[in-house]
Scaffold this motif. Sequence first.
Motif, PDB file in Angstrom:
ATOM      1  N   GLY A 161       0.778  -1.235   0.000  1.00 17.46           N
ATOM      2  CA  GLY A 161       0.000   0.000   0.000  1.00 17.46           C
ATOM      3  C   GLY A 161       0.808   1.283   0.000  1.00 17.46           C
ATOM      4  N   THR A 162       2.142   1.187  -0.004  1.00 17.20           N
ATOM      5  CA  THR A 162       2.957   2.403  -0.047  1.00 17.20           C
ATOM      6  C   THR A 162       3.028   2.917  -1.476  1.00 17.20           C
ATOM      7  N   TRP A 163       3.401   4.167  -1.591  1.00 14.33           N
ATOM      8  CA  TRP A 163       3.519   4.769  -2.915  1.00 14.33           C
ATOM      9  C   TRP A 163       4.962   4.674  -3.387  1.00 14.33           C
ATOM     10  N   GLU A 164       5.132   4.323  -4.639  1.00 17.00           N
ATOM     11  CA  GLU A 164       6.463   4.241  -5.235  1.00 17.00           C
ATOM     12  C   GLU A 164       6.474   5.010  -6.535  1.00 17.00           C
ATOM     13  N   LEU A 165       7.613   5.600  -6.832  1.00 16.42           N
ATOM     14  CA  LEU A 165       7.760   6.363  -8.060  1.00 16.42           C
ATOM     15  C   LEU A 165       7.649   5.432  -9.260  1.00 16.42           C
ATOM     16  N   ALA A 166       6.690   5.721 -10.159  1.00 14.86           N
ATOM     17  CA  ALA A 166       6.479   4.892 -11.348  1.00 14.86           C
ATOM     18  C   ALA A 166       7.147   5.490 -12.574  1.00 14.86           C
ATOM     19  N   ALA A 167       7.458   6.771 -12.520  1.00 12.55           N
ATOM     20  CA  ALA A 167       8.098   7.435 -13.652  1.00 12.55           C
ATOM     21  C   ALA A 167       8.980   8.553 -13.119  1.00 12.55           C
ATOM     22  N   ASP A 168      10.043   8.837 -13.837  1.00 10.50           N
ATOM     23  CA  ASP A 168      10.933   9.928 -13.459  1.00 10.50           C
ATOM     24  C   ASP A 168      10.204  11.244 -13.708  1.00 10.50           C
ATOM     25  N   GLN A 169      10.298  12.182 -12.775  1.00 10.48           N
ATOM     26  CA  GLN A 169       9.615  13.458 -12.948  1.00 10.48           C
ATOM     27  C   GLN A 169      10.333  14.369 -13.944  1.00 10.48           C
ATOM     28  N   TRP A 170      11.548  14.026 -14.302  1.00 14.95           N
ATOM     29  CA  TRP A 170      12.330  14.849 -15.214  1.00 14.95           C
ATOM     30  C   TRP A 170      12.383  14.214 -16.596  1.00 14.95           C
ATOM     31  N   HIS A 171      12.337  15.041 -17.601  1.00 18.31           N
ATOM     32  CA  HIS A 171      12.503  14.604 -18.982  1.00 18.31           C
ATOM     33  C   HIS A 171      13.547  15.491 -19.640  1.00 18.31           C
ATOM     34  N   THR A 172      14.251  14.946 -20.597  1.00 21.25           N
ATOM     35  CA  THR A 172      15.243  15.701 -21.333  1.00 21.25           C
ATOM     36  C   THR A 172      14.784  15.819 -22.780  1.00 21.25           C
ATOM     37  N   VAL A 218      13.582  12.048 -23.798  1.00 18.95           N
ATOM     38  CA  VAL A 218      13.739  10.844 -22.992  1.00 18.95           C
ATOM     39  C   VAL A 218      13.352  11.137 -21.552  1.00 18.95           C
ATOM     40  N   GLU A 219      12.945  10.112 -20.860  1.00 20.11           N
ATOM     41  CA  GLU A 219      12.649  10.236 -19.447  1.00 20.11           C
ATOM     42  C   GLU A 219      13.969  10.258 -18.690  1.00 20.11           C
ATOM     43  N   GLY A 220      14.094  11.194 -17.758  1.00 20.17           N
ATOM     44  CA  GLY A 220      15.291  11.286 -16.936  1.00 20.17           C
ATOM     45  C   GLY A 220      16.227  12.376 -17.405  1.00 20.17           C
ATOM     46  N   ARG A 221      17.230  12.659 -16.565  1.00 23.60           N
ATOM     47  CA  ARG A 221      18.223  13.682 -16.900  1.00 23.60           C
ATOM     48  C   ARG A 221      19.630  13.246 -16.524  1.00 23.60           C
TER      49      ARG A 221
END
Length: 125
Positions: free
Chosen positions: A8-19, A34-37
């Motif tokens: 039930g915990t929350w986990e990051l499903a996608a990087d908040q940063w895009h390049t 792309v996703e990430g930096r």
Amino acid sequence: MAPEPRNGTWELAADQWHTGFVDANGNGGLLGQVEGRAPSDVLAWLATTPLQWRTQIRYVPIDMSTSYRAAIRTGLPQATLVVDDHFHVAQHANKMLNIVRRRTTATLRGREDLTEKQFTQMWTP
């Protein structure tokens, strides 16, 4: 973010940063995104482009991210980096000016802090 079904915990499903990779010399169109930096994200995208195209790149405008600088130094070593982030250039210059001012004041006066009397006088009209 998405809830983890097991606990039930929350986990990051996608990087908040895009390049984004933009043709700054041509029509300004988006070449890729792309996703990430991280340097590995940038280098992975560069690896998908033709070597002949990469070797022709002479200038790369970036913000002042050390990740981007590392990626370009590795993936496009012939390219000259150009900082295009005016806000952070000015912020960095002001920060350095403040450091030099404080160091010079401390060197000339032996200290940098105002006395209580000087501080009160400064703020009293």
